[in-house]
Structures are given as structure tokens and as C-alpha cells.
Design an enzyme around this catalytic site. Structure first.
Site, mmCIF file in Angstrom:
data_model
loop_
_atom_site.group_PDB
_atom_site.id
_atom_site.type_symbol
_atom_site.label_atom_id
_atom_site.label_comp_id
_atom_site.label_asym_id
_atom_site.label_seq_id
_atom_site.Cartn_x
_atom_site.Cartn_y
_atom_site.Cartn_z
ATOM 1 C CB SER A 183 -0.909 -0.063 1.444
ATOM 2 O OG SER A 183 -1.666 1.140 1.444
ATOM 3 C CE1 TYR B 114 -4.462 -2.728 4.898
ATOM 4 C CE2 TYR B 114 -3.707 -0.376 4.450
ATOM 5 C CZ TYR B 114 -4.084 -1.723 3.970
ATOM 6 O OH TYR B 114 -4.299 -1.728 2.699
#
Length: 289
Positions: A184, A197
Site C-alpha cells: 500500500s 494496517y
């Protein structure tokens, strides 16, 4: 004593690599061979092999990017093991019901790949979970629940790809196997509202770079996929202008075919380029998400 310059050293390594590849692919010494020609033949041979015998393992395959990628691989002629907790899979793929946040679930997926009776050519570590965790607002009563949710994120987002890599490497085609880790943009600059995350994706990005070097002597390729905003369940409500899951899957397959080490479609590529020249600006934008 002969002094070797950096350029001569690099040329020597390139020539040695060319000679090794020439022998590997039975190219006669009388032929005029360039490294590019050999690598093109290598890609052609691998593509043919994959079409005939390719086994792909995709995690998080019941929806979003994982489902779209599984369907695209089936359309290209691959045998696909589509892993998810529900076992739901697109038509033509074999669904594998397993909870990858657990050791038993990861072992079940490795065993399913072993039982397929053919080498694994592609492992896609795509499954992920994003939680909004506010540590600043934690109370003694709420802290255990926050810890449990954080542990689940770590187990699925980081422990699972690491464990699956360990389990699948012995089953992979050598040379020619590829491991794809979906990270990400928050791996570079964390999102304050999703701290765990962000940390897991940063860890996965670092693991990807380490594996790229460690597994190269085995003929295995390790690729990082950095998606832009993609229209999935995870981004529901903030997916205006997002890339569709099908388009994202097509970008991944195109990047793999082109031999890219990092696949960052659309706006993700722009962000990565901007990060090289103005990281402070990217960090500020990511913090505001």
C-alpha cells in the site's frame, strides 16, 4: 596486480550471467547472443510452461482485487487456487476455504497447493484487513479489544504472507516462480487512522525487498504491487475516482508480463514519483486521509 574498475566488474558479471543463461537454454557458442535475446527467450519459455501447467495461488480471492485477479488468471488458462474464509471463487477457479489469520488455515492452503500435483508458478499475497484503531482514546476496558483487533491485522496482513512464502517456496517452479505481495502507499507514509494496517504494509514491503534478493538465486521473482485507491469493500464510501478491481487486475498481469519489480498503476505511480522529490508533501497528504 590488476586493478578492476566498477564498470569492468559490472561488465564481467553481465558476461558471466550471459554465459550461464546461454548454457541453460542450449544456445550454441557460435550464435551471436545478447543478454536481451536470452532473457526474451527465457520469458517466452516460461510463458509457454505456465499456460500448460501453471498453478496460481491467490489469497483474499472471494472479492475485490483477489477475485478479479483470480478470474483474469483463469481466463488466461491458469489453474487457480482461490483462497478466502468463505471459499467463494470465480467460475473456473478452485475455492479453498481457510482463515489465513490462523496457522491451521495457512497450513490448509499450502496442503491444497501441494495436492494440486504441479509446481506453483504464482503466489499472490493479497488478503488484507484494515481497522480504524484509536489508541489515544483507549480506556482500560477497551484496551483488550483494541489489542485483539490489532493482532488480527498483524496475523492476516503480515504473518500470513511471511508464512505462506515459507510454505510455498519449496513447491514453486524453479526458475520461473513468482511471488506477488500487495502492499500500500501507506507503507511509505502511514495513515494515522489506520496505524497497525500501515505498519503491517510497511513490514510487508520490507519483507518483499529482502525476499527479492534472498530468492533470486533460486530463479524466483518477488514483486510488490502498490495499488492506488481501488473500488472494493475496504474503500466503500471513499471510492470516488477509484480504479475498478478488474482494471487493477489487468494492470497486475500486464506488469508481471513486462517483468516489473514494482507494479503501481495510475495515481499510485504518480504518488511514488512525487515521493522521491517531495516526500514531505506526500506525508502531509497521507496524514490527512
Amino acid at each position: 596486480m590488476t586493478e578492476t574498475t566498477g564498470g569492468n566488474d559490472r561488465n564481467g558479471r553481465a558476461l558471466a550471467r550471459t554465459g550461464y543463461l546461454a548454457r541453460l537454454f542450449n544456445i550454441g557458442e557460435a550464435e551471436t547472443v545478447s543478454l536481451t535475446t536470452i532473457e526474451r527467450r527465457c520469458r517466452m519459455d516460461r510463458t509457454t510452461e505456465r499456460k500448460a501447467t501453471g498453478l496460481a495461488v491467490v489469497t483474499g480471492a472471494s472479492r475485490g482485487i483477489g477475485r478479479a485477479l483470480s478470474a483474469a488468471l483463469v481466463a488466461e488458462g491458469w489453474q487457480v487456487l482461490a483462497a478466502s474464509r468463505s471459499g467463494a471463487a470465480p467460475e473456473g477457479a478452485q475455492g479453498v476455504a481457510c482463515d489465513l489469520a490462523t496457522g491451521a488455515g495457512r497450513a490448509a492452503l499450502v496442503e491444497a497447493a501441494r495436492s494440486a500435483g504441479r509446481p506453483v508458478h504464482l503466489l499472490v499475497n493479497n488478503a488484507g484487513l484494515q481497522e480504524a484503531l484509536d489508541f489515544a482514546a483507549a480506556t482500560p476496558e477497551a484496551a483488550p479489544a483494541i489489542g485483539d483487533r490489532a493482532a488480527m491485522e498483524v496475523a492476516l496482513n503480515l504473518t500470513a504472507p511471511v508464512a505462506l512464502t515459507a510454505g510455498m517456496v519449496p513447491l514453486m517452479a524453479r526458475p520461473g516462480g513468482t511471488i506477488v505481495n500487495v502492499t500500500s502507499l501507506v507503507a511509505r507514509h502511514p495513515k494515522p487512522s489506520a496505524p497497525v494496517y500501515s505498519a503491517t504494509k510497511a513490514g510487508l514491503a520490507s519483507f518483499t525487498r529482502s525476499m527479492r534478493r534472498q530468492l533470486a538465486p533460486l530463479g524466483l521473482r518477488v514483486v510488490e504491487v502498490v495499488p492506488p485507491l481501488v473500488a472494493t469493500d475496504m474503500t466503500a464510501g471513499r471510492d470516488a475516482g477509484a480504479l475498478g478491481a478488474g482494471a487493477m487486475a489487468a494492470e497486475v498481469l500486464a506488469g508481471l508480463a513486462a517483468g516489473r519489480r514494482t507494479i503501481a498503476p495510475g495515481k499510485a505511480a504518480l504518488v511514488l514519483r512525487l515521493d522521491r522529490v517531495a516526500p514531505w508533501l506526500v506525508a502531509r497528504k497521507m496524514a490527512a486521509m
